[in-house]
Write a protein that holds these residues in place. Sequence first.
Motif, mmCIF file in Angstrom:
data_model
loop_
_atom_site.group_PDB
_atom_site.id
_atom_site.type_symbol
_atom_site.label_atom_id
_atom_site.label_comp_id
_atom_site.label_asym_id
_atom_site.label_seq_id
_atom_site.Cartn_x
_atom_site.Cartn_y
_atom_site.Cartn_z
ATOM 1 N N LEU A 74 0.818 -1.211 0.000
ATOM 2 C CA LEU A 74 0.000 0.000 0.000
ATOM 3 C C LEU A 74 0.853 1.264 0.000
ATOM 4 C CD1 LEU A 74 -2.903 -1.048 2.377
ATOM 5 C CD2 LEU A 74 -2.870 -0.976 -0.118
ATOM 6 N N GLY A 75 1.997 1.221 0.666
ATOM 7 C CA GLY A 75 2.913 2.360 0.635
ATOM 8 C C GLY A 75 3.454 2.609 -0.766
ATOM 9 N N GLU A 89 -3.805 12.141 -5.638
ATOM 10 C CA GLU A 89 -5.028 11.866 -4.894
ATOM 11 C C GLU A 89 -4.702 11.033 -3.669
ATOM 12 O OE1 GLU A 89 -7.384 9.610 -7.580
ATOM 13 O OE2 GLU A 89 -7.715 11.272 -8.950
ATOM 14 N N SER A 90 -5.429 11.289 -2.607
ATOM 15 C CA SER A 90 -5.280 10.459 -1.416
ATOM 16 C C SER A 90 -5.704 9.035 -1.729
ATOM 17 C CB SER A 90 -6.143 11.005 -0.275
ATOM 18 O OG SER A 90 -5.681 12.271 0.117
ATOM 19 N N LEU A 91 -5.210 8.114 -0.929
ATOM 20 C CA LEU A 91 -5.620 6.717 -1.093
ATOM 21 C C LEU A 91 -7.114 6.585 -0.842
ATOM 22 C CD1 LEU A 91 -2.757 4.848 0.791
ATOM 23 C CD2 LEU A 91 -3.075 5.026 -1.667
ATOM 24 N N PRO A 92 -7.771 5.626 -1.475
ATOM 25 C CA PRO A 92 -9.189 5.394 -1.193
ATOM 26 C C PRO A 92 -9.411 5.066 0.285
ATOM 27 C CG PRO A 92 -8.514 4.195 -3.154
ATOM 28 C CD PRO A 92 -7.273 4.765 -2.545
ATOM 29 N N PHE A 132 3.480 7.994 5.899
ATOM 30 C CA PHE A 132 3.914 8.442 4.577
ATOM 31 C C PHE A 132 2.859 8.112 3.524
ATOM 32 C CE2 PHE A 132 6.409 8.087 0.633
ATOM 33 C CZ PHE A 132 7.068 9.304 0.650
ATOM 34 N N ALA A 133 2.309 6.910 3.584
ATOM 35 C CA ALA A 133 1.309 6.478 2.598
ATOM 36 C C ALA A 133 0.004 7.267 2.734
ATOM 37 C CB ALA A 133 1.034 4.990 2.733
ATOM 38 N N LEU A 134 -0.328 7.675 3.940
ATOM 39 C CA LEU A 134 -1.555 8.453 4.136
ATOM 40 C C LEU A 134 -1.373 9.908 3.710
ATOM 41 C CD1 LEU A 134 -2.780 7.125 7.601
ATOM 42 C CD2 LEU A 134 -3.731 6.605 5.344
#
Length: 177
Positions: A74-75, A89-92, A132-134
């Motif tokens: 996911l990262g 875009e932000s992650l779903p 970081f991923a968020l």
Amino acid sequence: MSDGLSRARLPLLLLALALLIGGSKLDTLRPVEGQLVALALPVIAVLSGCAPFRETDATLRNVVFGLGAVVLALGEYGSCGVVIDGTNESLPVVLRAVLMACAFGALLCEVAAAQRGFRSRLTAWLGLVVGFALYFPGHASEKNLFGSVFAAFLVAMFAGGGAGLFIGEYAVRKARG
């Protein structure tokens, strides 16, 4: 973790920091360096958090490695979206929920490891990647990718990694009684 790797970690981190700062001075290297850091950060943090669990029992090791694989996937999904696809875009919501569940799972694994006499900082390392991923995919700017990566790293380091470190330490101390 082997003695050689633990002794080499600090010089490697200092060398990486010197390259990061030195590379940021050259305008032509900034976009490439931003791309490399965005793609390498999740890999390095997940490996740093999960690698010590090679020495634990098989059940805990498999759970931690599975958790690390999900967080890494996911990262990298978020980083690749920005670096390769150019989407900002932000992650779903579903993926953000999965990341938060993984952060909680890392906390449970760290506590389980501590109860077996094994110390780790899994929650801090995976919390860094989760933070970081968020943050990064929704706040990246193609005009200043290096600056976006650096800002996302700082946010992730304090909000994800720092919070993971404190929460993990507190939970481990409470679990030990």
